[in-house]
Design an enzyme around this catalytic site. Structure first.
Site, PDB file in Angstrom:
ATOM      1  N   PRO A  17       0.945  -0.720  -0.412  1.00 59.11           N
ATOM      2  CA  PRO A  17      -0.223  -0.416   0.107  1.00 59.11           C
ATOM      3  C   PRO A  17       1.111   0.995  -0.344  1.00 59.11           C
ATOM      4  O   PRO A  17       1.787   1.245   0.639  1.00 59.11           O
ATOM      5  CB  PRO A  17      -0.929  -0.237   1.337  1.00 59.11           C
ATOM      6  CG  PRO A  17      -0.133  -0.978   2.435  1.00 59.11           C
ATOM      7  CD  PRO A  17       0.509  -1.609   1.310  1.00 59.11           C
ATOM      8  N   MET A  18       0.797   2.476  -1.209  1.00 60.83           N
ATOM      9  CA  MET A  18       1.387   3.481  -1.214  1.00 60.83           C
ATOM     10  C   MET A  18       0.743   4.666  -1.297  1.00 60.83           C
ATOM     11  O   MET A  18      -0.172   4.170  -1.978  1.00 60.83           O
ATOM     12  CB  MET A  18       2.680   3.871  -2.258  1.00 60.83           C
ATOM     13  CG  MET A  18       3.247   2.483  -1.527  1.00 60.83           C
ATOM     14  SD  MET A  18       5.012   2.749  -3.058  1.00 60.83           S
ATOM     15  CE  MET A  18       4.113   1.739  -4.140  1.00 60.83           C
ATOM     16  N   GLN A  93      -6.586  -1.342   2.174  1.00 64.18           N
ATOM     17  CA  GLN A  93      -6.216  -1.369   2.745  1.00 64.18           C
ATOM     18  C   GLN A  93      -6.877  -0.546   3.855  1.00 64.18           C
ATOM     19  O   GLN A  93      -7.336   1.154   3.009  1.00 64.18           O
ATOM     20  CB  GLN A  93      -4.678  -1.312   2.761  1.00 64.18           C
ATOM     21  CG  GLN A  93      -3.936  -0.741   4.567  1.00 64.18           C
ATOM     22  CD  GLN A  93      -2.791  -0.425   5.169  1.00 64.18           C
ATOM     23  OE1 GLN A  93      -2.309   0.596   4.342  1.00 64.18           O
ATOM     24  NE2 GLN A  93      -1.831  -1.533   5.346  1.00 64.18           N
ATOM     25  N   CYS A 122       2.196   2.711   9.413  1.00 62.30           N
ATOM     26  CA  CYS A 122       2.227   3.868   9.463  1.00 62.30           C
ATOM     27  C   CYS A 122       2.736   5.251  10.659  1.00 62.30           C
ATOM     28  O   CYS A 122       2.450   5.470  11.177  1.00 62.30           O
ATOM     29  CB  CYS A 122       0.802   4.987   8.655  1.00 62.30           C
ATOM     30  SG  CYS A 122       1.677   6.897   7.783  1.00 62.30           S
ATOM     31  N   GLY A 221       9.895  -3.776   3.636  1.00 59.19           N
ATOM     32  CA  GLY A 221      10.780  -2.990   3.885  1.00 59.19           C
ATOM     33  C   GLY A 221      12.531  -3.147   3.101  1.00 59.19           C
ATOM     34  O   GLY A 221      13.485  -1.743   2.900  1.00 59.19           O
ATOM     35  N   ALA A 248       7.055  -1.859  -1.814  1.00 62.51           N
ATOM     36  CA  ALA A 248       6.712  -0.517  -2.285  1.00 62.51           C
ATOM     37  C   ALA A 248       7.427   0.321  -3.447  1.00 62.51           C
ATOM     38  O   ALA A 248       7.708   0.258  -4.512  1.00 62.51           O
ATOM     39  CB  ALA A 248       6.275   0.232  -0.932  1.00 62.51           C
TER      40      ALA A 248
END
Length: 496
Positions: A17-18, A93, A122, A221, A248
């Site tokens: 999710p971005m 999300q 986040c 990550g 991501a």
């Protein structure tokens, strides 16, 4: 209704999710290139609960119509858009700090998505200050409440995405507690909430989590330290002992990283992206420009990058990427389809064509009337004065463009404006104007001179004050009595 098969979270390559990036065009492009699962950008529960679900099949301008399902805010902005192509592979999300709100949103979208995810990682202030995102990591009871409520309340798999805690032991203990809620998988970003991409990734912590729980762990990550091409995802998965890998930034820079065969030239990727944006899903140019800028990265200072930065429309963007011919061809397709849809609209209008209805092409503009004075009020007063039943408004909404048209019945005659309006109230006012003008009755416009309704209000308000001075207690000013209140139906507006 057919229930989608449950998602499997083992051995998958996943688009993370971005915010601003994970919209429909990017998700579909990632799927085209080989992603197994795609997550949408984080969407806040409160905003989603204000949305209405709209099946939006007629808005595609390609020959191959791909229907979308839109969740539309009160201001008509599309907050979340999805389609059949991704329905079995998109995870929704959300940002939430409340179990009941989270469940309400999940129920709103669950028939259109493959899974539900709660953002617990986040670190940005806009998320944490509302007790969402990484702020949840310090409140295990709330985490448990939200996830347990979702697992029990929806039929789709529930996941969450976290960051690691200051100690390995605390992180593992939290994940074990999360596992007991019954979720299907957990995504772990291997950094602490205060760490940023330039900080080293803690693969050892992700590995410890993977070895401590039985549910799939999705490693996240690694774009900066590990993942430069497709095969690096396998390396990252082995280093963390994870079940799957979620990427991501590496996918944002070039979504063709999901291709087993290797990267496509960036120019081809950006053109593929623009085709989704322009032909199929009408993405706003500002979001399109943002995503393309992330792809260009170090090339932003080139002539092409500067031209992209200066672009003020989708057409400008297409010119930057040598797609002007494509844009014009698509525009011609769009115009042809628009004409076809207008023909359909006219046919729908013809269905309403009643020879007994008196019609004019008028609109209601409140700037032409005194405050709190409307044609509907004048029409209501005229009907009472002439001892007719009060006006009856019948309003319909056109699915194509969601505009409204109203027919008012007065003294067994019907009146209608031929112009469609953006709201039910405006459409009813327009119908009232048609009736008043046909009858030759004043409609209350400023240009008509002295307004007797306003004068009547002033007189009755003065009477009210005089009576109060003499000790008489009146419940409310006379202008709030029924004869000055527009009487409208609370019935839902039918769609044509």
């Amino acid at each position: 209704m057919t229930v989608n098969p449950l998602l499997c979270f083992r051995g998958k390559k996943i688009l993370a999710p971005m915010v601003r990036v994970g919209t429909l065009p990017m998700r579909l492009l990632a799927l085209d290139y080989g992603a197994d699962i795609v997550y949408c950008e984080e969407l806040i529960d409160i905003k989603m609960l204000q949305c209405k679900r709209v099946i939006n099949g007629k808005y595609s301008i390609s020959f191959e119509v791909l229907e979308t399902v839109d969740f539309v805010a009160p201001n008509e902005r599309v907050v979340f858009r999805t389609c059949e192509r991704e329905r079995q592979r998109v995870v929704f999300q959300m940002g939430s700090a409340d179990a009941e709100r989270a469940l309400a949103v999940a129920k709103l979208v669950e028939s259109d998505v493959a899974g539900i995810d709660i953002n617990m990682g986040c670190p940005k202030e806009y998320s944490t200050k509302a007790s969402m995102g990484a702020a949840l990591l310090s409140d295990p009871d709330k985490i448990e409440s939200i996830l347990t409520t979702l697992v029990k309340g929806v039929r789709k798999p529930v996941t969450c995405k976290i960051r690691i805690l200051p100690s390995v032991e605390d992180t593992v203990n939290l994940v074990k507690r999360i596992e007991k809620t019954g979720i299907a998988a957990i995504a772990v970003h291997g950094r602490k909430k205060e760490e940023r991409p330039q900080h080293p990734l803690h693969c050892d912590v992700i590995k410890a989590i993977s070895e401590a729980v039985s549910i799939p762990v999705i490693a996240n990550g690694g774009s900066h330290d590990f993942i430069k091409e497709y095969m690096d995802m396998e390396t990252f998965q082995k280093a963390t002992a994870a079940s799957s890998v979620m990427i991501a930034r590496a996918a944002m820079w070039n979504p063709s990283i999901f291709r087993k065969e290797g990267f496509l030239p960036l120019k081809d990727v950006m053109q593929d992206y623009l085709k989704y944006v322009w032909v199929r899903y009408d993405n706003h140019y500002t979001n399109t420009k943002y995503c393309l800028c992330q792809m260009l990265r170090e090339q932003l200072e080139t002539a092409q990058g500067k031209n992209l930065h200066a672009a003020q429309s989708t057409q400008d963007i297409c010119e930057v990427f040598e797609m002007s011919d494509f844009y014009e061809e698509t525009r011609a397709i769009f115009e042809a389809k628009k004409m076809s849809l207008e023909t359909e609209t006219q046919a729908e209008d013809d269905q309403m064509d009643d020879p007994d209805v008196i019609k004019m092409a008028v609109r209601f503009d409140k700037r032409e009337y005194p405050p709190q004075i409307t044609p509907k009020m004048y029409l209501l007063e005229w009907c009472r004065k002439e001892k007719h039943p009060q006006p009856v408004y019948e309003t319909v909404q056109r699915p194509l463009d969601r505009l409204f048209c109203s027919v008012v019945t007065v003294a067994e005659r019907k009146y209608q404006s031929t112009l469609w309006d953006k709201s039910k109230k405006l459409a009813e006012q327009a119908a009232a104007i048609v009736c008043l003008r046909t009858l030759g009755v004043p409609e209350g416009k400023l240009c008509e001179g002295e307004n007797h309704l306003i004068n009547k209000r002033k007189r009755e308000d003065q009477e009210h004050l005089n009576n109060r001075d003499h000790g008489e207690d009146l419940a409310e000013p006379s202008h709030k009595k029924a004869n000055f209140i527009e009487e409208t139906s609370d019935r839902n507006v039918p769609k044509m």
